[in-house]
Scaffold this motif. Structure first.
Motif, PDB file in Angstrom:
ATOM      1  N   THR A  83       1.010  -1.815   0.265  1.00  0.00           N
ATOM      2  CA  THR A  83      -0.161   0.375   0.250  1.00  0.00           C
ATOM      3  C   THR A  83       0.405   1.315  -0.495  1.00  0.00           C
ATOM      4  OG1 THR A  83      -0.314   0.164   2.442  1.00  0.00           O
ATOM      5  CG2 THR A  83      -1.687  -1.270   1.223  1.00  0.00           C
ATOM      6  N   TRP A  84       0.460   2.621   0.082  1.00  0.00           N
ATOM      7  CA  TRP A  84       0.707   3.321   0.026  1.00  0.00           C
ATOM      8  C   TRP A  84       1.811   4.164   1.070  1.00  0.00           C
ATOM      9  CZ3 TRP A  84      -0.084   7.825   2.462  1.00  0.00           C
ATOM     10  CH2 TRP A  84      -1.684   8.080   3.344  1.00  0.00           C
ATOM     11  N   MET A  90       8.475   2.859   4.266  1.00  0.00           N
ATOM     12  CA  MET A  90       9.742   2.418   3.459  1.00  0.00           C
ATOM     13  C   MET A  90      10.269   3.622   3.224  1.00  0.00           C
ATOM     14  SD  MET A  90       9.173  -0.856   0.871  1.00  0.00           S
ATOM     15  CE  MET A  90       7.433  -0.624   1.102  1.00  0.00           C
ATOM     16  N   ALA A  91       9.642   4.546   2.916  1.00  0.00           N
ATOM     17  CA  ALA A  91      10.788   5.605   2.990  1.00  0.00           C
ATOM     18  C   ALA A  91      11.017   6.173   4.305  1.00  0.00           C
ATOM     19  CB  ALA A  91       9.896   6.861   1.337  1.00  0.00           C
TER      20      ALA A  91
END
Length: 116
Positions: A83-84, A90-91
């Motif tokens: 998902t976003w 993760m970013a």
């Protein structure tokens, strides 16, 4: 060999072991890959440390790289959700590791002679 190359190989080894763990649920022969992958990852991480990489950088990059690559690969290989919000997480993990890496390098101090 470069300590960063050993770290990249360690990450790939750990990701392979994690993906094999999922595959082993259906085919137990994959457990051999799990054991070898994790053992190889820790051995390679040890090499990085012996070559002078700090534990905070090595473990941070290893962990962040492993989480990110495993999430992406499991979405491709096993059809797991991505998902976003997971992408944002993760970013943020990668940004945090980058901050640790940058922060691990102390700036050189230039001695200014005192005026007499």
């Amino acid at each position: 060999m470069n300590k960063w190359l050993f770290l990249v190989i360690a990450i790939f080894s750990e990701v392979s072991a994690s993906l094999a763990l999922k595959a082993a649920l259906e085919a137990p022969a994959w457990y051999a890959v799990v054991v070898c992958g994790y053992a190889g990852a820790f051995a390679l991480l040890t090499v990085c440390l012996r070559l002078g990489m700090s534990i905070s950088v090595a473990y941070g990059v290893w962990g962040a790289g492993g989480v990110t690559m495993t999430a992406l690969a499991s979405a491709l290989l096993f059809g797991e959700d991505l998902t976003w919000l997971m992408g944002l997480g993760m970013a943020l993990i990668l940004a945090g590791v980058l901050a640790v890496e940058i922060g691990s390098h102390q700036p050189e101090r230039i001695a200014i002679p005192e005026e007499q």
